[in-house]
Design a protein around this motif. Sequence first.
Motif, PDB file in Angstrom:
ATOM      1  N   THR A 171      13.181  -8.377   0.668  1.00  0.00           N
ATOM      2  CA  THR A 171      14.592  -8.586   0.857  1.00  0.00           C
ATOM      3  C   THR A 171      15.024  -8.304   2.432  1.00  0.00           C
ATOM      4  OG1 THR A 171      15.605  -6.378   0.436  1.00  0.00           O
ATOM      5  CG2 THR A 171      15.041  -7.824  -1.528  1.00  0.00           C
ATOM      6  N   LYS A 172      15.991  -8.465   2.849  1.00  0.00           N
ATOM      7  CA  LYS A 172      16.444  -8.162   4.106  1.00  0.00           C
ATOM      8  C   LYS A 172      16.179  -6.659   4.388  1.00  0.00           C
ATOM      9  CE  LYS A 172      20.337  -8.507   7.597  1.00  0.00           C
ATOM     10  NZ  LYS A 172      21.775  -9.068   7.797  1.00  0.00           N
ATOM     11  N   ARG A 173      16.176  -5.885   3.457  1.00  0.00           N
ATOM     12  CA  ARG A 173      15.986  -4.516   3.707  1.00  0.00           C
ATOM     13  C   ARG A 173      14.509  -3.974   3.306  1.00  0.00           C
ATOM     14  NH1 ARG A 173      21.193  -2.418   5.116  1.00  0.00           N
ATOM     15  NH2 ARG A 173      22.874  -3.636   4.697  1.00  0.00           N
ATOM     16  N   LEU A 174      14.180  -4.237   2.183  1.00  0.00           N
ATOM     17  CA  LEU A 174      12.891  -3.906   1.643  1.00  0.00           C
ATOM     18  C   LEU A 174      11.570  -4.732   1.887  1.00  0.00           C
ATOM     19  CD1 LEU A 174      11.578  -1.981  -0.504  1.00  0.00           C
ATOM     20  CD2 LEU A 174      12.337  -3.821  -2.255  1.00  0.00           C
ATOM     21  N   SER A 175      10.650  -3.946   2.264  1.00  0.00           N
ATOM     22  CA  SER A 175       9.243  -4.499   2.772  1.00  0.00           C
ATOM     23  C   SER A 175       8.044  -3.656   2.057  1.00  0.00           C
ATOM     24  CB  SER A 175       9.275  -4.453   4.328  1.00  0.00           C
ATOM     25  OG  SER A 175      10.096  -5.186   4.974  1.00  0.00           O
ATOM     26  N   VAL A 176       7.020  -4.440   1.737  1.00  0.00           N
ATOM     27  CA  VAL A 176       6.011  -3.808   1.019  1.00  0.00           C
ATOM     28  C   VAL A 176       4.709  -4.298   1.945  1.00  0.00           C
ATOM     29  CG1 VAL A 176       7.030  -3.517  -1.135  1.00  0.00           C
ATOM     30  CG2 VAL A 176       5.732  -5.656  -0.456  1.00  0.00           C
ATOM     31  N   GLY A 177       3.812  -3.280   1.967  1.00  0.00           N
ATOM     32  CA  GLY A 177       2.563  -3.918   2.704  1.00  0.00           C
ATOM     33  C   GLY A 177       1.331  -3.267   2.157  1.00  0.00           C
ATOM     34  N   ILE A 178       0.116  -3.773   2.620  1.00  0.00           N
ATOM     35  CA  ILE A 178      -1.113  -3.191   2.210  1.00  0.00           C
ATOM     36  C   ILE A 178      -2.112  -3.340   3.425  1.00  0.00           C
ATOM     37  CG2 ILE A 178      -1.849  -5.328   1.121  1.00  0.00           C
ATOM     38  CD1 ILE A 178      -3.613  -3.817  -0.868  1.00  0.00           C
ATOM     39  N   ASN A 179      -2.919  -2.151   3.558  1.00  0.00           N
ATOM     40  CA  ASN A 179      -3.967  -2.479   4.639  1.00  0.00           C
ATOM     41  C   ASN A 179      -5.249  -2.424   3.510  1.00  0.00           C
ATOM     42  OD1 ASN A 179      -3.161  -2.196   7.164  1.00  0.00           O
ATOM     43  ND2 ASN A 179      -2.680  -0.288   7.138  1.00  0.00           N
ATOM     44  N   LEU A 180      -6.356  -3.198   4.035  1.00  0.00           N
ATOM     45  CA  LEU A 180      -7.379  -3.262   3.514  1.00  0.00           C
ATOM     46  C   LEU A 180      -8.572  -3.253   4.513  1.00  0.00           C
ATOM     47  CD1 LEU A 180      -6.896  -5.989   0.872  1.00  0.00           C
ATOM     48  CD2 LEU A 180      -7.072  -3.702   0.344  1.00  0.00           C
ATOM     49  N   GLY A 181      -9.709  -2.721   4.280  1.00  0.00           N
ATOM     50  CA  GLY A 181     -10.674  -2.782   5.205  1.00  0.00           C
ATOM     51  C   GLY A 181     -11.796  -1.988   4.755  1.00  0.00           C
TER      52      GLY A 181
END
Length: 403
Positions: A171-181
């Motif tokens: 959404t405009k306010r909510l972000s999610v993320g993931i690092n893989l490595g």
Amino acid sequence: MKHYHRIPLMLCSFCAVSLFIIAQNNTNLPTSMYGVGELSTSDGGRYAGMGNIGIALNRTGFQNTLNPAAITRMDSTCFIFDVGASASYARYSFQNDHSSSFMGNPNRFSIGCRILPRWYAMIGAAPYSSVGYIIQTEEEVEGMPGSYTYSLFEGSGGLYRCYLTNAFALTKRLSVGINLGIILGTVTQSETQESAIVEYESSKRAFYADFGIHYEFNTIGNQKWAAGLVFAPSLQVNHENNLTYSNSSTSESVDKSYHSRTQYLPMHIGAGISMTTERWVMTTDYNYLDWSRNTSSYTSMKYENQHKLNIGGAYITNPRLPRSTELMGGIGLSNSYINLRGGKMQYLEVSAGASFPIRYSYLSLGATWRKQINSRSSLMQESRFSMNLNITFGERISRSKLR
């Protein structure tokens, strides 16, 4: 028989430094006791002057490697490049013995861009941990006063992290993320006594993953609040170990693989909150690292769970400009994850810096003073001054490609 250890010791990024200390002990100090080495607290970056914090920071021109969800304010018309380097001067002391060291190295590289309107990605590399020590021991020969045998322990190498970040603006306010490595590298340790040399070489690798959430609250007047949360599970480190033995006096030699105790990356939980106004950015981070899955085969050493608390701020000198000079400062408290013979080590850090806009780029400088604040005189004392240089620059791309 008493053992006197003359120890040049400190684990530092990409280097080995020497501190000569005389301390009495009843057990040999092992070269393999430091696990994966000293963790890199961060990889520098634009906000190194704030104490390398940013779990809750999601800002234009900031390649955030601390929270994979906090890159969704990236300039949508640019490829963003981040390049950093660091240098530090350290001084160590124990009783009447002192030593110092200087080191300087590149410490980060990343590239990021917007893939689709709500999908952002970044790829990069940075140090994860490092090993560097030299330990010389004196052991008086029993029944022969004044006669000693000498042993030398050395260690070098480190682990590096290569990662791919994906972040999604739900959404405009909510972000999610993931690092893989992956985390990989080689640690070399050796023991030398008289004409005999034993060398242990361990190639380590591990899968790495962490997850992040970033949320921006409703504004209060001209204040904008945001919070971030990150989590990295504890994952096993795989080893390929080789032992080499040689003795110049007898021409004996051995070259074979060997088994070592299983090691794990620590579980990591981090939380942060930030407040932004027209002229100010204030943020605080708390990080917890759980080392409980790692055990030591040496009674003189054990692992401690780590707690890190950092507070930082930035002053925006001209908020009417789209890019403005920012002045930064920060303070932090933390503890070491190594406990030697019941000795716990705590650290105080104070940081300051500035970020200067140059067209679509930023040149950032950060300085950090770190002081060991434990009260036990039997523990080695450390103070360190370090400088971080970071350049963030953008390469314009066609807007039509992102529509």
